[in-house]
Design an enzyme around this catalytic site. Structure first.
Site, PDB file in Angstrom:
ATOM      1  CB  CYS A 118     -21.113 -39.682  -9.156  1.00 21.77           C
ATOM      2  SG  CYS A 118     -19.870 -40.321  -8.012  1.00 21.77           S
TER       3      CYS A 118
ATOM      4  CG  HIS B 134     -25.120 -41.300  -6.874  1.00 18.93           C
ATOM      5  ND1 HIS B 134     -24.845 -41.818  -8.125  1.00 18.93           N
ATOM      6  CD2 HIS B 134     -23.931 -41.225  -6.226  1.00 18.93           C
ATOM      7  CE1 HIS B 134     -23.546 -42.063  -8.226  1.00 18.93           C
ATOM      8  NE2 HIS B 134     -22.968 -41.705  -7.087  1.00 18.93           N
TER       9      HIS B 134
ATOM     10  CD  GLU C 181     -28.070 -41.912  -9.719  1.00 16.00           C
ATOM     11  OE1 GLU C 181     -26.971 -42.480  -9.550  1.00 16.00           O
ATOM     12  OE2 GLU C 181     -28.215 -40.668  -9.629  1.00 16.00           O
TER      13      GLU C 181
END
EC number: 6.3.5.3
Length: 228
Positions: free
Chosen positions: A86, A195, A197
């Site tokens: 991002c 994302h 994560e």
């Protein structure tokens, strides 16, 4: 294996990134402040999402001048895995570590929801744990994720198989050629808007992002022979 999570003023996904590495993978990880000038002790560098320096001027434009970015470039030149997610992707673009630029989302609104991606290239150090053309679910959260480059650059990305992830089914932000993530020509620097994560546990809605981090660890273990 030791990871660095670079923290800029305004980063807000650094904790999620740390959790993915430490708690889900069980690997060593350390927060690194933006004024650090030496990253030699790390095997992989992670640039998390957020709003570095408040996104003033444009996303990533100020962060590229942070002291740590010279060390990030050195790590990339040394062949170490460098991942920008991002805002981290935006910083890599501004720093010239990846080609192209990021524009406001086509709808001019911030988008925060899960999206589907297709794995275009599973022969990179970031995607080896995925299947070719595997469709995965990863969340996005951005206002400037509309990737753009000129025609010559796009042709080069396609020819070199540098487009690693594309949006599948729906393009949420108008990104050129449905691009969600690209690598550099050497293949060791990945920038992506979604994302991973935030998708490391089924409890969060998807664990599809975990394979990306496992791919990095697998690559490192395959290329670093440890002798007793």
């Amino acid at each position: 294996m030791k990871f660095a999570v670079i923290v800029f003023p305004g980063s807000n996904c650094d904790v999620d990134m740390y959790h993915a590495i430490a708690d889900e993978l069980g690997e060593e990880v350390e927060y690194v402040w933006h004024d650090e000038e030496n990253l030699d002790r790390f095997d992989a560098i992670l640039l998390p999402g957020g709003f570095s320096y408040g996104d003033y001027l444009r996303s990533g434009a100020i962060a590229r001048f942070s002291k740590v970015m010279a060390a990030v470039k050195q790590a990339a030149e040394a062949g170490k895995p460098v991942l920008g997610v991002c805002n981290g992707f935006q910083i890599l673009l501004e720093a010239g570590l990846l080609p192209g630029a990021m524009r406001r989302n086509q709808g001019l609104k911030f988008i925060c929801r899960p999206v589907q991606l297709v794995v275009e290239n599973n022969e990179t150090m970031f995607t080896s744990a995925y299947g070719k053309d595997e469709v995965i679910t990863i969340p996005i959260a951005h206002g400037e994720g509309n990737y753009y480059c000129d025609e010559q650059t796009l042709n080069r990305l396609v020819e070199n198989r540098q487009i690693v992830f594309r949006y599948h089914g729906e393009n949420p932000n108008g990104s050129l050629a449905d691009i969600a993530g690209i690598v550099n020509e050497r293949g060791n620097v990945l920038g992506m808007m979604p994302h991973p994560e935030r998708a490391v546990d089924a409890l969060l809605g998807s664990a599809d992002g975990l394979k990306l981090f496992r791919s990095i660890v697998n690559y490192w273990r395959e290329t670093h022979v440890v002798t007793a």
